[in-house]
Write an enzyme that holds these catalytic residues in place. Sequence first.
Site, mmCIF file in Angstrom:
data_model
loop_
_atom_site.group_PDB
_atom_site.id
_atom_site.type_symbol
_atom_site.label_atom_id
_atom_site.label_comp_id
_atom_site.label_asym_id
_atom_site.label_seq_id
_atom_site.Cartn_x
_atom_site.Cartn_y
_atom_site.Cartn_z
ATOM 1 N N CYS A 130 0.757 -1.328 0.097
ATOM 2 C CA CYS A 130 0.058 0.136 0.021
ATOM 3 C C CYS A 130 0.842 1.182 -0.038
ATOM 4 C CB CYS A 130 -0.833 0.019 1.104
ATOM 5 S SG CYS A 130 -1.960 1.625 1.393
ATOM 6 N N LYS A 308 -11.256 7.677 10.728
ATOM 7 C CA LYS A 308 -10.087 8.377 10.933
ATOM 8 C C LYS A 308 -9.966 9.769 9.941
ATOM 9 C CE LYS A 308 -5.017 7.742 10.596
ATOM 10 N NZ LYS A 308 -4.188 7.653 9.462
HETATM 11 N N1 MSP Z 1 5.614 8.732 8.038
HETATM 12 C C1 MSP Z 1 5.114 7.738 9.025
HETATM 13 C C2 MSP Z 1 5.563 7.936 10.153
HETATM 14 C C3 MSP Z 1 7.142 7.331 10.350
HETATM 15 S S1 MSP Z 1 7.651 7.478 11.806
HETATM 16 C C4 MSP Z 1 9.150 6.715 11.738
HETATM 17 C C5 MSP Z 1 3.658 8.316 9.362
HETATM 18 N N2 MSP Z 1 3.328 9.635 8.730
HETATM 19 S S2 MSP Z 1 1.709 10.237 9.076
HETATM 20 O O1 MSP Z 1 2.195 11.541 8.559
HETATM 21 O O2 MSP Z 1 0.789 9.698 8.040
HETATM 22 O O3 MSP Z 1 1.361 9.983 10.399
HETATM 23 C C6 MSP Z 1 1.914 10.533 11.515
HETATM 24 C C7 MSP Z 1 1.362 10.663 12.663
HETATM 25 O O4 MSP Z 1 0.183 11.073 12.756
HETATM 26 C C8 MSP Z 1 0.902 9.250 13.109
HETATM 27 O O5 MSP Z 1 1.002 8.894 14.556
HETATM 28 C C9 MSP Z 1 -0.687 9.157 12.835
HETATM 29 O O6 MSP Z 1 -1.094 8.299 13.615
HETATM 30 C C10 MSP Z 1 -1.045 10.592 13.203
HETATM 31 N N3 MSP Z 1 -2.210 10.711 12.647
HETATM 32 C C11 MSP Z 1 -2.490 10.955 11.273
HETATM 33 N N4 MSP Z 1 -3.883 11.133 11.225
HETATM 34 C C12 MSP Z 1 -4.381 10.968 12.486
HETATM 35 C C13 MSP Z 1 -5.780 11.143 12.930
HETATM 36 N N5 MSP Z 1 -6.773 11.420 12.149
HETATM 37 N N6 MSP Z 1 -5.927 11.106 14.333
HETATM 38 C C14 MSP Z 1 -5.004 11.019 14.993
HETATM 39 N N7 MSP Z 1 -3.554 10.701 14.585
HETATM 40 C C15 MSP Z 1 -3.268 10.570 13.429
HETATM 41 O O7 MSP Z 1 2.714 7.462 9.549
#
Ligand code: MSP
Length: 546
Positions: A130, A308
């Site tokens: 994905c 989400k």
């Molecule tokens: N790049 C990876 C993380 C790599 S760490 C070595 C990633 N990035 S992300 O930008 O998609 O998400 C980062 C963080 O934001 C995650 O902890 C994710 O759970 C959080 N969130 C993104 N959307 C979210 C919500 N709707 N609610 C709460 N947290 C969320 O994954």
Amino acid sequence: MSAPKVFYATTPVYYVNDAPHIGHAYTTTAGDVLTRWHRQRGEKVWFLTGTDEHGSKVERTAIANGVTPAEWCADLVENAWLPVLKTIDAANDDFIRTTSGRHRQGVQRFWTKLKENGFVEAATYEGPYCVDCEEFKLPGDVLTADDGTLLCPIHDRPVEMLKEDNWFFRLSAFQDALLDHYERHPHAVQPQSAYNEVVSFIKGGLSDISMSRSSVSWGVPLPWDSEQVVYVWFDALLNYITAIGYGANTNTPESERFAATWPADVQLVGKDILRFHAVFWPAMLMAAELELPRLVFAHGWLLVGGEKMSKTKLTGIAPSQIIDTFGSDAFRYYFLRAINFGADGSFSWEDMHARYTSELANGLGNLASRATAMVVRYCDAVLPEPGPYANADRALQDAMIAAAEGADAAMVRLDFSAGIAAVRSFVEAVNLYVTEQEPWQLAKDPSQRQRLDTVLYTVCEALRAIAVLYNPVMPKSMSALWGRLGAVPHLGEIGDQDVRHAGQWGQLPPGAVLSRGDALFPRIEAEKSEPAESVPTPTNSGSGGN
Ligand code: MSP
């Protein structure tokens, strides 16, 4: 004697395929409140956040927008990700970009070491991937649509079928060691549901996993095979150590920082990225003979319409949409107070407005302005000497000790809503005290002068503790309150006040000169609080996002 270990907390590094929404800001806010709290316990703290810039998702987004990945990342970091830290008032100590030289060097040294240690070997990956998750999917991870298409359950989008000659990390070699570690450290993953999920995943059996990509060029090249780059997650996870000096030359300030800082005390992640942080990451660390993080805490999701909040589904709300109206303090307060950390939660303008009005504007804000106004009016702005304490005063002193102890115990276990509740109940108790003591009546009767002084002193000293305890959550308004209490010349800066001593009575000295100011939390009309329409995020997302 060696220096005490630095309290080290991290957020994930965020994908720069698009601009931040409040889901991202939520993780950073939690980390910021936690680390401000630990700083106010007198600990040395290091709070890291940053951006995850490599991989297919970012590469495709850049191409779709007609720029190079490097240009795309530089623009987004500069104009979206760094500014949001200011918007939410984060006091991070460092910001790591995975495209930086220090990171690239650390990543290459790390994987070279793992190869030397015998944990990397050539193999072929064949299976679903994905791009939105940047994840090799296991058979049980995907859904099958009615027409037979395999879908990512998180993004509701088709996965891609890959066949690549890659390098594999021998994850299977760490199954027993990981289980043993989690048996010995049952609190190393929290909440309990996350711990259970991790342990059952490991018990289900670990297969070796690709650590490189041959069909992607936007990444850190493998030192021993320049045709391949490190798989984006196995590059990104390393930010937690490269940012504090892993891979730096020995006897440099960077290598000393690593020795004083690692292992991480708290790694905050959303529950969607738990497996990477609580299975793959510790296995990588074991392979490199490094210590494991003391705690990985998986928080829940901010939901919109029960799902989400995400860019892919166009449900992202930019933090500024809320902060422009309510301010950064109320934003920080609301998300940590209204949602149990670890559980999912929904955001609504109505709920935010209701809590802002009752708890901040009418509750704390009103208390602060009444108290300072009365001292200005009845005592020429000079904090009076208290007379003998009555039962009601002593009850409030006891409540203050309980609030400080309760808040500290809750905050250090990342129970932010309970930490805030401990202070909030105390604010309510002080408000009730003011209502019952009626200082405005005492002021009418010269024979009650000493009682008036005692009541006013009691309220202001209570506000002193409230300001200290709420400062990690609402630094802007609490620093304003601290100024109005006339505390700085006597007690120093608010950020230097130890939260563990906040409950000790009698710190604000009589003679302090108070002042009135604008409302700490100005009232906001309900109709003004909701933006007329959903504000689009500043950039265009090519291949979707999170
Ligand atoms: N790049 C990876 C993380 C790599 S760490 C070595 C990633 N990035 S992300 O930008 O998609 O998400 C980062 C963080 O934001 C995650 O902890 C994710 O759970 C959080 N969130 C993104 N959307 C979210 C919500 N709707 N609610 C709460 N947290 C969320 O994954």
